[in-house]
Design a protein around this motif. Structure first.
Motif, PDB file in Angstrom:
ATOM      1  N   PRO A   1       2.636 -51.767 -41.188  1.00 36.47           N
ATOM      2  CA  PRO A   1       1.892 -51.830 -39.922  1.00 36.47           C
ATOM      3  C   PRO A   1       2.394 -53.010 -39.074  1.00 36.47           C
ATOM      4  O   PRO A   1       2.760 -54.057 -39.618  1.00 36.47           O
ATOM      5  CB  PRO A   1       0.447 -52.067 -40.369  1.00 36.47           C
ATOM      6  CG  PRO A   1       0.399 -51.626 -41.793  1.00 36.47           C
ATOM      7  CD  PRO A   1       1.769 -51.840 -42.359  1.00 36.47           C
ATOM      8  N   LYS A   2       2.402 -52.819 -37.747  1.00 34.57           N
ATOM      9  CA  LYS A   2       3.002 -53.799 -36.827  1.00 34.57           C
ATOM     10  C   LYS A   2       2.423 -55.201 -37.025  1.00 34.57           C
ATOM     11  O   LYS A   2       3.159 -56.195 -37.102  1.00 34.57           O
ATOM     12  CB  LYS A   2       2.784 -53.321 -35.387  1.00 34.57           C
ATOM     13  CG  LYS A   2       3.466 -54.211 -34.366  1.00 34.57           C
ATOM     14  CD  LYS A   2       3.462 -53.575 -32.977  1.00 34.57           C
ATOM     15  CE  LYS A   2       4.255 -54.450 -32.025  1.00 34.57           C
ATOM     16  NZ  LYS A   2       3.547 -54.902 -30.873  1.00 34.57           N
ATOM     17  N   LYS A   3       1.112 -55.293 -37.128  1.00 34.57           N
ATOM     18  CA  LYS A   3       0.471 -56.618 -37.237  1.00 34.57           C
ATOM     19  C   LYS A   3       0.954 -57.332 -38.508  1.00 34.57           C
ATOM     20  O   LYS A   3       1.296 -58.521 -38.492  1.00 34.57           O
ATOM     21  CB  LYS A   3      -1.051 -56.446 -37.262  1.00 34.57           C
ATOM     22  CG  LYS A   3      -1.821 -57.760 -37.224  1.00 34.57           C
ATOM     23  CD  LYS A   3      -3.320 -57.494 -37.070  1.00 34.57           C
ATOM     24  CE  LYS A   3      -4.110 -58.795 -37.018  1.00 34.57           C
ATOM     25  NZ  LYS A   3      -4.006 -59.573 -38.242  1.00 34.57           N
ATOM     26  N   GLU A   4       0.992 -56.594 -39.606  1.00 40.26           N
ATOM     27  CA  GLU A   4       1.443 -57.175 -40.880  1.00 40.26           C
ATOM     28  C   GLU A   4       2.918 -57.579 -40.797  1.00 40.26           C
ATOM     29  O   GLU A   4       3.318 -58.651 -41.276  1.00 40.26           O
ATOM     30  CB  GLU A   4       1.240 -56.134 -41.995  1.00 40.26           C
ATOM     31  CG  GLU A   4       1.455 -56.672 -43.395  1.00 40.26           C
ATOM     32  CD  GLU A   4       1.421 -55.566 -44.445  1.00 40.26           C
ATOM     33  OE1 GLU A   4       2.249 -55.606 -45.369  1.00 40.26           O
ATOM     34  OE2 GLU A   4       0.572 -54.642 -44.320  1.00 40.26           O
ATOM     35  N   ALA A   5       3.731 -56.715 -40.160  1.00 37.58           N
ATOM     36  CA  ALA A   5       5.165 -57.021 -40.010  1.00 37.58           C
ATOM     37  C   ALA A   5       5.350 -58.300 -39.192  1.00 37.58           C
ATOM     38  O   ALA A   5       6.212 -59.128 -39.492  1.00 37.58           O
ATOM     39  CB  ALA A   5       5.886 -55.856 -39.348  1.00 37.58           C
ATOM     40  N   GLU A   6       4.522 -58.452 -38.162  1.00 37.17           N
ATOM     41  CA  GLU A   6       4.638 -59.657 -37.311  1.00 37.17           C
ATOM     42  C   GLU A   6       4.207 -60.910 -38.066  1.00 37.17           C
ATOM     43  O   GLU A   6       4.816 -61.971 -37.925  1.00 37.17           O
ATOM     44  CB  GLU A   6       3.820 -59.477 -36.029  1.00 37.17           C
ATOM     45  CG  GLU A   6       4.490 -58.483 -35.077  1.00 37.17           C
ATOM     46  CD  GLU A   6       3.736 -58.276 -33.768  1.00 37.17           C
ATOM     47  OE1 GLU A   6       2.557 -58.694 -33.672  1.00 37.17           O
ATOM     48  OE2 GLU A   6       4.343 -57.685 -32.846  1.00 37.17           O
ATOM     49  N   GLU A   7       3.166 -60.779 -38.895  1.00 31.55           N
ATOM     50  CA  GLU A   7       2.727 -61.935 -39.700  1.00 31.55           C
ATOM     51  C   GLU A   7       3.821 -62.348 -40.684  1.00 31.55           C
ATOM     52  O   GLU A   7       4.115 -63.533 -40.854  1.00 31.55           O
ATOM     53  CB  GLU A   7       1.434 -61.600 -40.462  1.00 31.55           C
ATOM     54  CG  GLU A   7       0.196 -61.664 -39.582  1.00 31.55           C
ATOM     55  CD  GLU A   7      -1.035 -61.027 -40.231  1.00 31.55           C
ATOM     56  OE1 GLU A   7      -0.976 -60.695 -41.438  1.00 31.55           O
ATOM     57  OE2 GLU A   7      -2.049 -60.876 -39.523  1.00 31.55           O
ATOM     58  N   THR A   8       4.440 -61.337 -41.319  1.00 29.73           N
ATOM     59  CA  THR A   8       5.535 -61.613 -42.269  1.00 29.73           C
ATOM     60  C   THR A   8       6.704 -62.274 -41.532  1.00 29.73           C
ATOM     61  O   THR A   8       7.287 -63.257 -42.009  1.00 29.73           O
ATOM     62  CB  THR A   8       6.013 -60.301 -42.938  1.00 29.73           C
ATOM     63  OG1 THR A   8       4.901 -59.705 -43.597  1.00 29.73           O
ATOM     64  CG2 THR A   8       7.117 -60.555 -43.950  1.00 29.73           C
TER      65      THR A   8
ATOM     66  N   ALA B   1      13.013 -53.406 -38.846  1.00 24.84           N
ATOM     67  CA  ALA B   1      13.249 -52.683 -40.113  1.00 24.84           C
ATOM     68  C   ALA B   1      11.977 -52.513 -40.952  1.00 24.84           C
ATOM     69  O   ALA B   1      11.703 -51.414 -41.433  1.00 24.84           O
ATOM     70  CB  ALA B   1      14.350 -53.378 -40.918  1.00 24.84           C
ATOM     71  N   PRO B   2      11.157 -53.574 -41.117  1.00 28.84           N
ATOM     72  CA  PRO B   2       9.919 -53.359 -41.896  1.00 28.84           C
ATOM     73  C   PRO B   2       9.037 -52.246 -41.315  1.00 28.84           C
ATOM     74  O   PRO B   2       8.475 -51.437 -42.053  1.00 28.84           O
ATOM     75  CB  PRO B   2       9.212 -54.724 -41.822  1.00 28.84           C
ATOM     76  CG  PRO B   2      10.329 -55.704 -41.646  1.00 28.84           C
ATOM     77  CD  PRO B   2      11.348 -55.000 -40.807  1.00 28.84           C
ATOM     78  N   ILE B   3       8.945 -52.175 -39.975  1.00 31.56           N
ATOM     79  CA  ILE B   3       8.095 -51.153 -39.349  1.00 31.56           C
ATOM     80  C   ILE B   3       8.702 -49.756 -39.545  1.00 31.56           C
ATOM     81  O   ILE B   3       8.017 -48.816 -39.941  1.00 31.56           O
ATOM     82  CB  ILE B   3       7.878 -51.463 -37.842  1.00 31.56           C
ATOM     83  CG1 ILE B   3       6.960 -52.687 -37.697  1.00 31.56           C
ATOM     84  CG2 ILE B   3       7.275 -50.259 -37.116  1.00 31.56           C
ATOM     85  CD1 ILE B   3       6.872 -53.243 -36.270  1.00 31.56           C
ATOM     86  N   TRP B   4      10.013 -49.641 -39.308  1.00 35.19           N
ATOM     87  CA  TRP B   4      10.638 -48.308 -39.351  1.00 35.19           C
ATOM     88  C   TRP B   4      11.014 -47.866 -40.750  1.00 35.19           C
ATOM     89  O   TRP B   4      10.871 -46.701 -41.096  1.00 35.19           O
ATOM     90  CB  TRP B   4      11.881 -48.287 -38.444  1.00 35.19           C
ATOM     91  CG  TRP B   4      11.493 -48.209 -37.015  1.00 35.19           C
ATOM     92  CD1 TRP B   4      11.335 -49.252 -36.152  1.00 35.19           C
ATOM     93  CD2 TRP B   4      11.168 -47.037 -36.265  1.00 35.19           C
ATOM     94  NE1 TRP B   4      10.935 -48.799 -34.916  1.00 35.19           N
ATOM     95  CE2 TRP B   4      10.826 -47.444 -34.952  1.00 35.19           C
ATOM     96  CE3 TRP B   4      11.128 -45.668 -36.569  1.00 35.19           C
ATOM     97  CZ2 TRP B   4      10.456 -46.544 -33.951  1.00 35.19           C
ATOM     98  CZ3 TRP B   4      10.769 -44.772 -35.565  1.00 35.19           C
ATOM     99  CH2 TRP B   4      10.436 -45.213 -34.273  1.00 35.19           C
ATOM    100  N   VAL B   5      11.520 -48.801 -41.549  1.00 35.24           N
ATOM    101  CA  VAL B   5      12.025 -48.425 -42.879  1.00 35.24           C
ATOM    102  C   VAL B   5      10.923 -48.488 -43.928  1.00 35.24           C
ATOM    103  O   VAL B   5      10.747 -47.573 -44.717  1.00 35.24           O
ATOM    104  CB  VAL B   5      13.216 -49.329 -43.290  1.00 35.24           C
ATOM    105  CG1 VAL B   5      13.724 -48.958 -44.675  1.00 35.24           C
ATOM    106  CG2 VAL B   5      14.347 -49.213 -42.271  1.00 35.24           C
ATOM    107  N   ARG B   6      10.179 -49.586 -43.915  1.00 31.06           N
ATOM    108  CA  ARG B   6       9.126 -49.755 -44.935  1.00 31.06           C
ATOM    109  C   ARG B   6       7.767 -49.235 -44.474  1.00 31.06           C
ATOM    110  O   ARG B   6       6.799 -49.275 -45.214  1.00 31.06           O
ATOM    111  CB  ARG B   6       8.987 -51.243 -45.299  1.00 31.06           C
ATOM    112  CG  ARG B   6      10.142 -51.803 -46.103  1.00 31.06           C
ATOM    113  CD  ARG B   6       9.627 -52.659 -47.229  1.00 31.06           C
ATOM    114  NE  ARG B   6      10.620 -53.506 -47.846  1.00 31.06           N
ATOM    115  CZ  ARG B   6      11.382 -53.138 -48.857  1.00 31.06           C
ATOM    116  NH1 ARG B   6      11.308 -51.917 -49.338  1.00 31.06           N
ATOM    117  NH2 ARG B   6      12.242 -53.985 -49.390  1.00 31.06           N
TER     118      ARG B   6
END
Length: 256
Positions: A123-130, A115-120
Motif C-alpha cells: 500500500p502507498k502509505k506503507e511504501a512511503e513510510e518504508t 517498485a514496492p507498490i507495483w512489484v510487492r
C-alpha cells in the motif's frame, strides 16, 4: 573494532552457490568455470582489471546477463529461464549500479516507492513510510520531495541504495558504485555501504576501493580474464598475494 563485530554475523546458511558457470558473448568466453559459494551475512569484494568479467559475474546472479553453462542458486532458488524463478530471485536481490538509474521525472520518494507498490503490491502509505525510513538511513530524508537532477552524484547514489533497500532484499549487489563519483562524494557512499555491512547484509561488491575491501570484506576475490584467480580474507590477500597476476594488479593499484 567494527571489523571484529561484523565477522560474527556470517552464518553457515548459504545465500548463493555458483557452480561451473560459463558465459560467452558470441565467440568471446567472458566467464570461465566460475565456482563460488557465498554464505549469508558474508561481504565479498570482487576486484580485477577492466574486462576481467567482474561486472558480468554479478549481473548473472540476478539474470541481468544470461549464463550458458553451469548453475546459479540464490536463496535456494535455481536460476533458470523460468520467469517465476527470475522474479523470485530479483525480489531477494538488490542491485546498485555505477550509474544511478533513477527516474529523472519522479521525485526521490516516488523513485523509492515505485517498485514496492507495483512489484510487492505494498500500500502507498506503507511504501512511503518504508522509503522515508531508508532515506533516513542513508541520511537524506530532507531530499524526498526533490528530483534526481537536483541532487549531487553522491546523494543520487545514496538514493539508489535506499531504493534497493525499500524492496527489503536479503542480498545486495554493487557494481562499481563509486566509480562515476567525484572523489569527495565517494566517502559518503562508502560510509552508507559500511553501515549496511555492519548490520550483516550479504553483499557482493565490484570495486577498486581497496580501503573499503580491507575494512568491510570477509573475502576479497581477484578476477582476471574471466576467471577467479585468487580469493582470501583481506589481510592475507593484501599482505601475501599468491598469484603473480594478483601481485601485479595490487602493485599497480596500491603503488607498491
Amino acid at each position: 573494532m567494527a571489523e571484529q563485530a561484523t565477522q560474527m554475523q556470517v552464518s553457515d546458511e548459504i545465500a548463493i552457490t555458483i557452480s561451473n558457470m560459463n558465459k560467452w558473448y558470441g565467440a568471446f568466453h567472458v566467464l570461465r568455470d566460475i565456482d563460488l559459494t557465498v554464505n549469508r551475512g558474508e561481504r565479498i569484494v570482487i576486484c580485477g582489471p577492466s574486462g576481467s568479467g567482474k561486472s558480468t559475474l554479478i549481473r548473472c546472479i540476478n539474470a541481468l546477463e544470461e549464463h550458458q553453462q553451469g548453475s546459479i542458486t540464490v536463496d535456494g532458488t535455481l536460476l533458470s529461464s523460468d520467469l517465476k524463478n527470475i522474479d523470485k530471485i530479483r525480489s531477494e536481490v538488490g542491485m546498485c549500479f555505477q550509474h544511478f538509474n533513477l527516474f529523472p521525472h519522479l521525485t526521490i520518494l516516488e523513485n523509492c516507492t515505485l517498485a514496492p507498490i507495483w512489484v510487492r503490491k505494498t500500500p502507498k502509505k506503507e511504501a512511503e513510510e518504508t522509503a522515508m525510513h531508508f532515506l533516513e538511513k542513508v541520511k537524506i530524508p530532507d531530499q524526498a520531495g526533490k528530483y534526481p537532477g537536483q541532487l549531487s552524484g553522491g546523494q543520487q547514489q545514496r538514493v539508489a541504495i535506499a531504493r534497493s533497500l525499500c524492496m527489503k532484499p536479503r542480498i545486495m549487489l554493487f557494481d562499481e558504485p563509486t566509480s562515476a563519483l567525484d572523489p569527495e562524494m565517494i566517502k559518503e557512499v562508502l560510509d552508507t555501504m559500511i553501515e549496511l555491512a555492519e548490520e550483516g547484509m550479504t553483499m557482493l561488491c565490484v570495486t577498486h576501493e581497496m580501503g573499503f575491501a580491507r575494512q568491510v570484506a570477509n573475502r576479497v576475490i581477484f578476477m582476471d580474464a574471466g576467471q577467479i584467480v585468487e580469493q582470501n580474507e583481506p589481510e592475507a590477500f593484501f599482505n601475501n598475494p599468491q598469484s603473480p597476476r594478483t601481485q601485479l594488479f595490487l602493485s599497480q593499484i596500491l603503488g607498491h
